[in-house]
Design a protein around this motif. Structure first.
Motif, PDB file in Angstrom:
ATOM      1  N   ARG A 191       5.726  -1.306   4.820  1.00  0.00           N
ATOM      2  CA  ARG A 191       6.783  -0.453   5.372  1.00  0.00           C
ATOM      3  C   ARG A 191       6.413   1.013   5.268  1.00  0.00           C
ATOM      4  O   ARG A 191       6.660   1.800   6.201  1.00  0.00           O
ATOM      5  N   ALA A 192       5.837   1.342   4.116  1.00  0.00           N
ATOM      6  CA  ALA A 192       5.435   2.735   3.917  1.00  0.00           C
ATOM      7  C   ALA A 192       4.364   3.174   4.906  1.00  0.00           C
ATOM      8  O   ALA A 192       4.312   4.336   5.305  1.00  0.00           O
ATOM      9  N   LEU A 193       3.531   2.217   5.316  1.00  0.00           N
ATOM     10  CA  LEU A 193       2.460   2.529   6.280  1.00  0.00           C
ATOM     11  C   LEU A 193       2.929   2.435   7.716  1.00  0.00           C
ATOM     12  O   LEU A 193       2.118   2.493   8.639  1.00  0.00           O
ATOM     13  N   THR A 209       7.389  -2.105  10.735  1.00  0.00           N
ATOM     14  CA  THR A 209       8.825  -2.226  10.995  1.00  0.00           C
ATOM     15  C   THR A 209       9.350  -3.510  10.364  1.00  0.00           C
ATOM     16  O   THR A 209       8.574  -4.424  10.048  1.00  0.00           O
ATOM     17  N   PRO A 210      10.648  -3.623  10.225  1.00  0.00           N
ATOM     18  CA  PRO A 210      11.198  -4.887   9.715  1.00  0.00           C
ATOM     19  C   PRO A 210      10.762  -6.084  10.558  1.00  0.00           C
ATOM     20  O   PRO A 210      10.531  -7.170  10.051  1.00  0.00           O
ATOM     21  N   ARG A 211      10.616  -5.830  11.859  1.00  0.00           N
ATOM     22  CA  ARG A 211      10.176  -6.925  12.744  1.00  0.00           C
ATOM     23  C   ARG A 211       8.796  -7.437  12.347  1.00  0.00           C
ATOM     24  O   ARG A 211       8.525  -8.645  12.352  1.00  0.00           O
ATOM     25  N   HIS A 212       7.896  -6.491  11.998  1.00  0.00           N
ATOM     26  CA  HIS A 212       6.553  -6.901  11.589  1.00  0.00           C
ATOM     27  C   HIS A 212       6.606  -7.749  10.320  1.00  0.00           C
ATOM     28  O   HIS A 212       5.880  -8.740  10.182  1.00  0.00           O
ATOM     29  N   ILE A 213       7.453  -7.325   9.407  1.00  0.00           N
ATOM     30  CA  ILE A 213       7.548  -8.033   8.129  1.00  0.00           C
ATOM     31  C   ILE A 213       8.026  -9.460   8.362  1.00  0.00           C
ATOM     32  O   ILE A 213       7.465 -10.437   7.866  1.00  0.00           O
TER      33      ILE A 213
END
Lengths: 403, 433
Positions: free
Chosen positions: A317-319, A322-326
């Protein structure tokens, strides 16, 4: 999605034990569910086995009474009583036809198949089948469709007792490859030799669970015994209720020495049909329990796996992730393992299917149960993984940092 | 020490209540289905009773019923067994009445009309069995109350009957036999002498071809079969038969199951000689089997019941993998705590034992909770399927098997996760902290 595979594979390698157990669990769950579906489908066919006739206008009548004190006259008395009952039933308004039938009609446990033999142009033939003793009126009662020859008329022809009508199934087995059947002689283990006078469309008059239940040899012998008689009454269209009431009146009430049963004839009420429905229900409950087990286990472990990688999530997230990627990462990871489990499950299921074929004659492993089971398990696992992943992905990245 | 470990284990489980609950639910559900599978399997495939080894049955060569050679389940089995374990009435007459056996009985089933003497309800048609007086002692049928009929009562043609428990309960509302109880059988008054206790086996040794049918509701002296013109429920025809009852008795149709008791060698030899004279001399193959030999020859085949029961075992395996996964996750999430334990001197063995103890507590609780899952499923099966009137039941044996195997599965599933947890290195966590 492909660029996720690298991190996914790395993640799998770090938790080999956990994901191996997921794979094994999915594989065995897949096998169990598919076997349940196959067994349930096999039993379900007996709920709606096509009996070959319209049962709706039919009324089943049975009379049980003790044998007379004089056994020498018992058979003659029984025949006389049966004829009398037949006449009384025929006299009821809106009754189209009445035929005596044996006890084994739709009651599977009191009859075994027998062997029938015939001689064709190409040699002798033998086939298993069922004998059904009845009366020429059976054709009208059940509206049997004649394919060859002529169903005997209701006569007092003495030749009637040496006549037999075959269903199409038995005809094909005894006289294969189009060999002529009408006029040929058929030998049976339980009856004198008989001449084939007609061939009718298949009807199920015996145990629907037996793969030979279509193969009937209809003989014209009185099915009544010294102590019981059964009849099948055909009512005119729309008159079944009226006829039912009239039959009950004519037959009278039961007494301690006489049992009279009059009810609409419904193959779905047969013992085997009710058993089949019960088995389908219990197997469905079994299957639901399998799905619950899969969901509970997967949800709990997925929650753990997400929590365990909170640091990874925070960094991503810091890099800029997005939430979608997670969420996608966890879903891909989950899907890879589940698909692997389904793959292993397919192999084991095939082995189990080979075993099932001996116990469930005619069972087929089509693509539908496999697809359904695979989708169900994948969906199960995906929902179980999606919920915790979604929760973690939406949290504030700063708060995701471990202390 | 053990109490301390137990308290630690309970404390550990309470701290990770989510995992504990998930493991409990998963193992209890699977354990319940496994217990049901065991109950149903043993109802069909339980051991034959340990009857006297001096009981014998004669097998005569007959035409086999035409069934597909591969096993088709129960219909195929009972048809084949009927051919091998039953004889015709003329054969029964040749086998019986020699005076050689200490005890003997022929038996077959028929449907009879039975009604209460009060006449307040319609009669019912029940499967009834005709037997000789020795039947009850030969097969050790338990009598809940009253007694069986005697040889003299049988010889005198007395109108006496022994009822099954279920029928007696339906007719009279109780299992206890009251004095002078009478029942109306086929329009005649029969004196009830005794009531059988409990349900009969699904696979009764006295007539295994009647397997998978409702149990015998009444037992009458054999001689009444001809007086009542009671046709057998299942016949194995060998050749065409006339339509009269006496034609059936004279025919080669198979329907009588016949047993003899030959306690001494001399009796066995004498009976074997008789068989040779009656059948061997005519070139008819025969086989005199003792009860132990008979048990081996007629072992229960693979059936759909066994297959469905094995699916419940497969489900237990699924649960085992799931439990292992959950325990693994649980152990990993407690790395910190376990690392501290290691740092303070706990050995790997101690950690392993601690994890196994937690798993053992969970497995035991789940195994017992599984009974709460099994009982309603058994009730559903008995109500919805109702294949026969011998219900699937949880007995002491099935309780032990059901809970025991479920418990062991939980422990086996815990082995790998406990081992992994015990490998937690202490240094890592000391360094972090």
């Amino acid at each position: 999605m492909f660029w996720e595979l690298g991190p996914v594979v790395r993640g799998l390698r770090r938790r080999t034990g956990t994901f191996a157990l997921v794979l094994l669990e999915v594989a065995s769950g897949f096998t169990t569910l598919t076997a349940l579906i196959l067994a349930g489908t096999w039993y379900r066919q007996f709920n709606s086995v096509p009996v070959g006739f319209d049962h709706r206008p039919l009324i089943a009548v049975s009379v049980q009474s003790p044998a007379p004190e004089d056994p020498a006259r018992a058979a003659a008395d029984a025949e006389a009583r049966s004829q009398q009952t037949l006449s009384r039933l025929r006299a009821i308004p809106h009754v189209e036809a009445v035929a005596p039938v044996p006890a084994v009609m739709m009651d599977p446990r009191e009859n075994y198949p027998i062997r029938l033999h015939a001689q064709t142009g190409s040699g002798p033939s033998t086939a298993p089948g069922w004998t059904f003793d009845s009366h020429p009126a059976l054709a009208q009662v059940l509206q049997l469709r004649t394919r060859e020859g002529r169903f005997p008329a209701e006569t007092t022809d003495p030749q009637l007792t040496s006549a037999v009508v075959l269903t199409h199934c038995l005809r094909e087995r005894l006289f294969p490859e189009g060999a002529p059947a009408i006029g040929r002689t058929v030998l049976a283990e339980d009856a004198a030799p008989a001449r084939v006078v007609a061939v009718v469309e298949n009807v199920v008059l015996g145990d629907p669970w037996n793969m030979q239940s279509n193969c009937q040899a209809i003989r014209f012998r009185s099915p009544a015994t010294e102590r019981d008689a059964r009849f099948m009454v055909r009512a005119s269209p729309g008159q079944q209720e009226q006829v039912l009431a009239a039959v009950r009146l004519v037959m009278g009430e039961s007494s301690p020495a006489r049992l009279v049963t009059v009810q609409p004839f419904d193959p779905a009420d047969a013992h085997r049909a009710r058993m089949a429905r019960g088995l389908v229900l219990t197997l469905a409950v079994f299957g639901a329990i399998v799905a619950i087990i899969a969901l509970v286990g997967t949800f709990t472990v997925s929650s753990f796996l997400v929590r365990d990688r909170i640091r990874t999530i925070a960094i991503r997230r810091a890099l800029g992730g997005t939430p979608r990627h997670i969420v996608r990462f966890f879903l891909v990871e989950n899907s890879v393992v589940v698909l692997g489990g389904i793959g292993v499950g397919l192999i084991v299921t095939w082995g189990l299917y080979l075993l099932m074929r001996g116990l469930y004659p005619g069972v087929q492993l089509g693509w539908r149960p496999l697809l359904f089971t695979g989708l169900l398990l994948w969906l199960d696992a995906t929902i179980a993984a999606w919920l915790p992943a979604r929760r973690a992905a939406r949290a504030n990245p700063a708060r995701l940092q471990p202390a | 020490m053990l109490l301390y470990q137990l308290r630690l284990a309970i404390f550990g489980l309470r701290r990770q209540a989510g995992y504990a609950l998930a493991i409990l639910v998963v193992l209890a559900l699977a354990g319940g289905m496994w217990t049901f599978g065991v109950c149903r399997y043993l109802r069909h495939h339980g051991r034959y009773p340990d009857l006297s080894p001096t009981l014998h049955q004669v097998e005569l060569a007959h035409l086999e019923t035409p069934t597909i050679t591969r096993i088709q389940g129960n219909t195929h089995t009972t048809a084949t067994w009927a051919t091998h374990t039953r004889v015709s009435f003329p054969e029964y007459r040749q086998l019986a009445g020699s005076g050689i056996p200490a005890r003997e009985t022929g038996t077959y089933r028929s449907r009879l009309l039975v009604a209460s003497p009060r006449g307040d309800a319609a009669p019912e048609l029940v499967p009834s069995r005709f037997v000789n007086a020795d039947f009850f002692s030969m097969f050790e049928l338990p009598l809940g109350s009253g007694r069986a009929f005697t040889r003299s009562e049988e010889a005198a043609g007395a109108a006496v009957v022994v009822l099954g428990q279920r029928l007696h309960r339906r007719l009279f509302g109780t299992d206890r036999l009251e004095p002078a109880t009478v029942v109306i059988l086929e329009g005649r008054r029969f004196r009830v002498l005794g009531v059988i206790e409990g349900d009969q086996p699904v696979r009764p040794a006295w007539d295994i071809a009647s397997m998978d049918s409702n149990q015998d509701a009444a037992y009458l002296p054999f001689g009444w079969s001809t007086r009542l013109l009671a046709r057998p429920m299942t016949l194995v025809p060998q050749s065409p038969v006339g339509d009269r009852f006496d034609h059936l008795l004279d025919s080669d149709t198979l329907f009588v199951s016949f047993w003899v008791d030959l306690p001494t060698d001399e009796q066995r030899r004498a009976y074997a000689r008789r068989l040779q004279e009656r059948f061997g001399a005519e070139g008819r193959p025969y086989l005199l089997r003792s009860y132990p030999e008979w048990r081996q020859a007629f072992a229960p085949p693979h059936t759909r019941v066994a297959f469905l029961s094995s699916l419940s075992a497969l489900l237990l395996l699924v649960a085992g993998f799931s439990v292992a996964r959950l325990l693994l996750a649980k152990g990993i999430s407690r790395r910190g705590e376990l690392g501290v334990h290691r740092a303070l001197g706990a050995t790997q063995r101690a950690l392993f034992a601690g994890q196994m103890l937690e798993a053992g507590l969970l497995s035991l609780t789940a195994a017992l909770a599984g009974i709460l899952v099994a009982l309603p499923y058994i009730a559903l099966f008995n109500h919805a399927v109702a294949d026969i009137d011998i219900p699937v039941r949880l007995t002491g044996q099935t309780f032990l098997l059901g809970t025991g195997v479920c418990f062991v599965m939980g422990l086996v599933a815990a082995l790998y996760p406990s081992w992994r947890a015990s490998k937690t290195p202490p240094a890592l966590y000391m360094e972090r902290r």
